[in-house]
Design a protein around this motif. Sequence first.
Motif, PDB file in Angstrom:
ATOM      1  N   SER A  36      -4.562  15.666  16.912  1.00  0.00           N
ATOM      2  CA  SER A  36      -3.838  15.953  18.142  1.00  0.00           C
ATOM      3  C   SER A  36      -4.653  15.618  19.385  1.00  0.00           C
ATOM      4  O   SER A  36      -4.167  15.777  20.507  1.00  0.00           O
ATOM      5  CB  SER A  36      -3.403  17.421  18.177  1.00  0.00           C
ATOM      6  OG  SER A  36      -2.449  17.640  17.153  1.00  0.00           O
ATOM      7  N   ALA A  41      -3.647  10.749  19.249  1.00  0.00           N
ATOM      8  CA  ALA A  41      -2.224  10.748  19.612  1.00  0.00           C
ATOM      9  C   ALA A  41      -1.844   9.409  20.256  1.00  0.00           C
ATOM     10  O   ALA A  41      -0.756   8.878  20.000  1.00  0.00           O
ATOM     11  CB  ALA A  41      -1.921  11.912  20.551  1.00  0.00           C
ATOM     12  N   ARG A  45       0.946   6.610  18.875  1.00  0.00           N
ATOM     13  CA  ARG A  45       1.994   5.971  19.681  1.00  0.00           C
ATOM     14  C   ARG A  45       1.882   4.449  19.613  1.00  0.00           C
ATOM     15  O   ARG A  45       2.878   3.743  19.484  1.00  0.00           O
ATOM     16  CB  ARG A  45       1.913   6.445  21.134  1.00  0.00           C
ATOM     17  CG  ARG A  45       2.529   7.806  21.364  1.00  0.00           C
ATOM     18  CD  ARG A  45       2.649   8.141  22.843  1.00  0.00           C
ATOM     19  NE  ARG A  45       1.386   8.055  23.570  1.00  0.00           N
ATOM     20  CZ  ARG A  45       0.437   8.992  23.580  1.00  0.00           C
ATOM     21  NH1 ARG A  45       0.615  10.102  22.898  1.00  0.00           N
ATOM     22  NH2 ARG A  45      -0.656   8.834  24.285  1.00  0.00           N
ATOM     23  N   ARG A  52       4.845  11.899  16.139  1.00  0.00           N
ATOM     24  CA  ARG A  52       3.903  11.648  17.234  1.00  0.00           C
ATOM     25  C   ARG A  52       3.419  12.904  17.931  1.00  0.00           C
ATOM     26  O   ARG A  52       2.581  12.816  18.829  1.00  0.00           O
ATOM     27  CB  ARG A  52       4.547  10.729  18.256  1.00  0.00           C
ATOM     28  CG  ARG A  52       4.864   9.377  17.662  1.00  0.00           C
ATOM     29  CD  ARG A  52       5.443   8.454  18.672  1.00  0.00           C
ATOM     30  NE  ARG A  52       5.887   7.237  18.003  1.00  0.00           N
ATOM     31  CZ  ARG A  52       6.488   6.247  18.599  1.00  0.00           C
ATOM     32  NH1 ARG A  52       6.708   6.316  19.894  1.00  0.00           N
ATOM     33  NH2 ARG A  52       6.854   5.196  17.923  1.00  0.00           N
ATOM     34  N   THR A  53       3.947  14.053  17.549  1.00  0.00           N
ATOM     35  CA  THR A  53       3.545  15.302  18.191  1.00  0.00           C
ATOM     36  C   THR A  53       3.299  16.378  17.144  1.00  0.00           C
ATOM     37  O   THR A  53       3.774  16.279  16.012  1.00  0.00           O
ATOM     38  CB  THR A  53       4.630  15.816  19.162  1.00  0.00           C
ATOM     39  OG1 THR A  53       5.820  16.060  18.420  1.00  0.00           O
ATOM     40  CG2 THR A  53       4.904  14.826  20.281  1.00  0.00           C
ATOM     41  N   PHE A  66       1.880  16.651  12.876  1.00  0.00           N
ATOM     42  CA  PHE A  66       0.911  16.335  13.916  1.00  0.00           C
ATOM     43  C   PHE A  66       0.864  14.821  13.977  1.00  0.00           C
ATOM     44  O   PHE A  66       1.385  14.155  13.076  1.00  0.00           O
ATOM     45  CB  PHE A  66      -0.462  16.996  13.677  1.00  0.00           C
ATOM     46  CG  PHE A  66      -1.015  16.851  12.295  1.00  0.00           C
ATOM     47  CD1 PHE A  66      -1.799  15.767  11.946  1.00  0.00           C
ATOM     48  CD2 PHE A  66      -0.751  17.815  11.331  1.00  0.00           C
ATOM     49  CE1 PHE A  66      -2.313  15.635  10.673  1.00  0.00           C
ATOM     50  CE2 PHE A  66      -1.264  17.691  10.055  1.00  0.00           C
ATOM     51  CZ  PHE A  66      -2.047  16.596   9.721  1.00  0.00           C
ATOM     52  N   PRO A  67       0.341  14.238  15.050  1.00  0.00           N
ATOM     53  CA  PRO A  67       0.447  12.791  15.217  1.00  0.00           C
ATOM     54  C   PRO A  67       0.014  12.013  13.971  1.00  0.00           C
ATOM     55  O   PRO A  67      -1.112  12.136  13.498  1.00  0.00           O
ATOM     56  CB  PRO A  67      -0.462  12.507  16.414  1.00  0.00           C
ATOM     57  CG  PRO A  67      -0.331  13.754  17.235  1.00  0.00           C
ATOM     58  CD  PRO A  67      -0.312  14.869  16.210  1.00  0.00           C
TER      59      PRO A  67
END
Length: 149
Positions: A36, A41, A45, A52-53, A66-67
């Motif tokens: 994270s 992160a 992306r 992605r979160t 989590f990413p």
Amino acid sequence: MHIASLPYLDEHATVIAAGTDDVWRGLGETLDRSFSRPRAAGYARLVGTADRTASGPRPLAEGSTFPGFRVVAAVPGRELVLEGRHRFSSYALIFRLEEVGPDRSRLRAESRAAFPGLAGGLYRRLVVGTGGHVRGMRHLLSAIRRRSE
């Protein structure tokens, strides 16, 4: 995605001077913290990961994200199964814990991944072929060991 159908990449292991409950806690906290961070992160992306979160239950349980990863199975103190995908790969990371003595645990991390197409093959060369994956896994297991002990 069926994890068993993904090609095996490698497995790394470490012995930790802590019980499996402490290692389980350290594993979840370290994964959350490591993946994270802004750099991780941002990478998630950049390559277009599906997740992605950070979301879902904590401590990590089925459905947590989590990413770069989604938890698909969690047996506290025993096994944590993560999967993910992005433009260049579909992958899984399977953590297994076992007690090896009083306040001593072995943590194993098995990696599986498919790299379809030309772009996937180039990505594999970049990440796996350069040794980056191995260095990353060793660093991750060391961080889990430090947090757990």
